[in-house]
Scaffold this motif. Structure first.
Motif, short mmCIF file in Angstrom:
data_model
loop_
_atom_site.label_atom_id
_atom_site.label_comp_id
_atom_site.label_asym_id
_atom_site.label_seq_id
_atom_site.Cartn_x
_atom_site.Cartn_y
_atom_site.Cartn_z
N SER A 64 0.85 -1.20 0.00
CA SER A 64 0.00 0.00 0.00
C SER A 64 0.88 1.24 0.00
O SER A 64 1.85 1.33 0.75
N ASN A 65 0.54 2.18 -0.87
CA ASN A 65 1.24 3.46 -0.95
C ASN A 65 0.21 4.54 -0.65
O ASN A 65 -0.72 4.75 -1.42
N VAL A 66 0.38 5.22 0.46
CA VAL A 66 -0.56 6.26 0.89
C VAL A 66 0.07 7.62 0.63
O VAL A 66 1.20 7.89 1.06
N GLU A 68 -0.43 11.75 1.13
CA GLU A 68 -1.16 12.77 1.86
C GLU A 68 -0.75 14.16 1.38
O GLU A 68 0.35 14.35 0.86
N PRO A 82 -4.89 12.45 4.02
CA PRO A 82 -4.54 11.42 3.04
C PRO A 82 -5.52 11.50 1.87
O PRO A 82 -6.73 11.61 2.07
N SER A 85 -4.85 5.87 -1.41
CA SER A 85 -4.10 4.70 -1.01
C SER A 85 -4.07 3.76 -2.22
O SER A 85 -5.10 3.22 -2.62
N HIS A 87 -2.52 0.44 -4.51
CA HIS A 87 -1.94 -0.89 -4.41
C HIS A 87 -1.82 -1.44 -5.82
O HIS A 87 -2.74 -1.29 -6.62
N LYS A 110 3.20 8.96 2.61
CA LYS A 110 3.10 8.65 4.04
C LYS A 110 3.41 7.18 4.33
O LYS A 110 3.96 6.85 5.38
#
Length: 162
Positions: A64-66, A68, A82, A85, A87, A110
């Protein structure tokens, strides 16, 4: 909120504004986890960042790449939110529509190692130069238009035939 070239902006309580747009893009990764967007410090310009898409770049891992965003709220305080998210298997790209923020803005990865590419538009609003008309002439022209509107007779409804 989104602006177009033909719309007049309420720019520092002044007259209409000119809007220029430029392509914007930045890449976030574990090596470069944040990007700060600042406009030029010229007094008569306002800078906006309109985010359009966020997508995973080549070589992204299955994690997962979040992302913000930190910007000012209506009270002038910085707030972090954020916005996506991503994937690799289920959501490698997200369209944000026309997510517009006034500079300064910080975009940060984040969670995750990326790479994540954020793209959109850099909008610059500048006050249009007054035409040859002075403020006095503009006021006179507006008064004349109002007088013309007042002189028009009221439209009466048609009488019914019996």
């Amino acid at each position: 909120m989104s602006f177009s070239d033909d719309e007049a902006l309420d720019f520092k309580s002044a007259g209409p504004s000119k809007l220029e747009s430029y392509l914007f893009s930045c890449e976030l990764s574990s090596k470069v986890p944040s990007y700060s967007f600042h406009g030029d410090e010229e007094e008569d310009l306002e800078h906006f960042l309109e985010l359009r898409t966020v997508c995973l770049g080549e070589g992204a891992k299955e994690e997962s790449n979040v992302v913000e965003v930190t910007a000012m709220n209506h009270q002038g305080k910085n707030i972090s939110v954020p916005i996506v998210s991503l994937h690799l298997k289920c959501l490698p790209m997200m369209s944000l529509g026309e997510f517009e923020l006034k500079a300064p803005v910080t975009i940060r990865l984040k969670a995750g190692s990326g790479p994540v590419v954020v793209s959109g538009l850099h909008l610059i609003a500048s006050q249009e130069e007054d035409s040859d008309m002075s403020e006095e002439e503009e006021t006179e022209e507006e008064d004349e238009e109002e007088e013309e509107e007042e002189e028009m007779p009221a439209i009466k409804p048609a009488k019914k035939k019996q």
